[in-house]
Write a protein that holds these residues in place. Sequence first.
Motif, PDB file in Angstrom:
ATOM      1  N   ILE A 108      57.414  13.700  13.635  1.00 57.07           N
ATOM      2  CA  ILE A 108      56.559  12.505  13.559  1.00 57.07           C
ATOM      3  C   ILE A 108      56.097  12.265  12.130  1.00 57.07           C
ATOM      4  CG2 ILE A 108      54.327  11.558  14.283  1.00 57.07           C
ATOM      5  CD1 ILE A 108      54.835  12.920  17.018  1.00 57.07           C
ATOM      6  N   LEU A 109      55.684  13.326  11.431  1.00 60.25           N
ATOM      7  CA  LEU A 109      55.238  13.170  10.052  1.00 60.25           C
ATOM      8  C   LEU A 109      56.362  12.691   9.144  1.00 60.25           C
ATOM      9  CD1 LEU A 109      52.940  16.300   9.636  1.00 60.25           C
ATOM     10  CD2 LEU A 109      52.237  13.908   9.624  1.00 60.25           C
ATOM     11  N   ILE A 110      57.560  13.228   9.332  1.00 57.86           N
ATOM     12  CA  ILE A 110      58.692  12.783   8.508  1.00 57.86           C
ATOM     13  C   ILE A 110      59.044  11.332   8.811  1.00 57.86           C
ATOM     14  CG2 ILE A 110      61.180  13.085   8.148  1.00 57.86           C
ATOM     15  CD1 ILE A 110      60.720  16.068   8.134  1.00 57.86           C
TER      16      ILE A 110
ATOM     17  N   ALA B  17      58.773   8.537   6.006  1.00 55.29           N
ATOM     18  CA  ALA B  17      59.968   7.780   5.629  1.00 55.29           C
ATOM     19  C   ALA B  17      59.738   6.277   5.782  1.00 55.29           C
ATOM     20  CB  ALA B  17      61.152   8.229   6.463  1.00 55.29           C
ATOM     21  N   LEU B  18      59.040   5.873   6.834  1.00 53.63           N
ATOM     22  CA  LEU B  18      58.738   4.448   7.012  1.00 53.63           C
ATOM     23  C   LEU B  18      57.824   3.922   5.913  1.00 53.63           C
ATOM     24  CD1 LEU B  18      58.309   4.210  10.886  1.00 53.63           C
ATOM     25  CD2 LEU B  18      60.162   3.273   9.485  1.00 53.63           C
ATOM     26  N   LEU B  19      56.871   4.744   5.480  1.00 56.69           N
ATOM     27  CA  LEU B  19      56.002   4.326   4.376  1.00 56.69           C
ATOM     28  C   LEU B  19      56.789   4.197   3.076  1.00 56.69           C
ATOM     29  CD1 LEU B  19      52.790   6.369   5.164  1.00 56.69           C
ATOM     30  CD2 LEU B  19      52.972   3.890   5.029  1.00 56.69           C
TER      31      LEU B  19
ATOM     32  N   GLY C 240      53.436   8.349   1.841  1.00 56.18           N
ATOM     33  CA  GLY C 240      54.669   8.778   2.488  1.00 56.18           C
ATOM     34  C   GLY C 240      55.137  10.127   1.971  1.00 56.18           C
ATOM     35  N   LEU C 241      55.063  10.332   0.665  1.00 56.13           N
ATOM     36  CA  LEU C 241      55.439  11.628   0.087  1.00 56.13           C
ATOM     37  C   LEU C 241      54.504  12.726   0.579  1.00 56.13           C
ATOM     38  CD1 LEU C 241      57.220  13.193  -2.019  1.00 56.13           C
ATOM     39  CD2 LEU C 241      55.296  12.863  -3.553  1.00 56.13           C
ATOM     40  N   LEU C 242      53.218  12.427   0.665  1.00 54.41           N
ATOM     41  CA  LEU C 242      52.255  13.414   1.152  1.00 54.41           C
ATOM     42  C   LEU C 242      52.580  13.829   2.590  1.00 54.41           C
ATOM     43  CD1 LEU C 242      49.545  14.978   0.862  1.00 54.41           C
ATOM     44  CD2 LEU C 242      48.444  12.931   1.778  1.00 54.41           C
ATOM     45  N   LEU C 243      52.867  12.869   3.447  1.00 54.10           N
ATOM     46  CA  LEU C 243      53.196  13.189   4.838  1.00 54.10           C
ATOM     47  C   LEU C 243      54.486  13.993   4.944  1.00 54.10           C
ATOM     48  CD1 LEU C 243      52.251   9.856   6.639  1.00 54.10           C
ATOM     49  CD2 LEU C 243      50.956  11.991   6.554  1.00 54.10           C
TER      50      LEU C 243
END
Length: 117
Positions: free
Chosen positions: A13-15, A19-21, A49-52
């Motif tokens: 879910i986080l990836i 990726a969507l961000l 997005g990079l943080l997630l």
Amino acid sequence: MTGDQMIDLAVLILILIGALLCLSAAVGLLRFRDVPTRLHAATKPQVLGLLLICIAIALSARSIPATAMLAAIVVVQFATAPLSAHMVGRQAYRNGTIDEESLLVDELKNAKETASE
């Protein structure tokens, strides 16, 4: 569900969200017309997005050295993204490529007027 399956689901879910961000940041860079909105698209969703994605990798790796490296990546990104956006925005202002009518507050106007005198 076991604990490992829950962590794997959280990682997926986080990836996906990260990726969507990052994708929305890329689309914003292509679709937005002026420099301030492009800078917003380049910094805000891309950094989140990079943080997630880094959190997902740290959860998946489950090791302290990998987490430390990812933490360093996030800190460098948090430090450089606003700085680079500021530098690009300031240069665009100096070049006159920013529509000054659309600015709500123009703090550099006085500095620009005194430099030209």
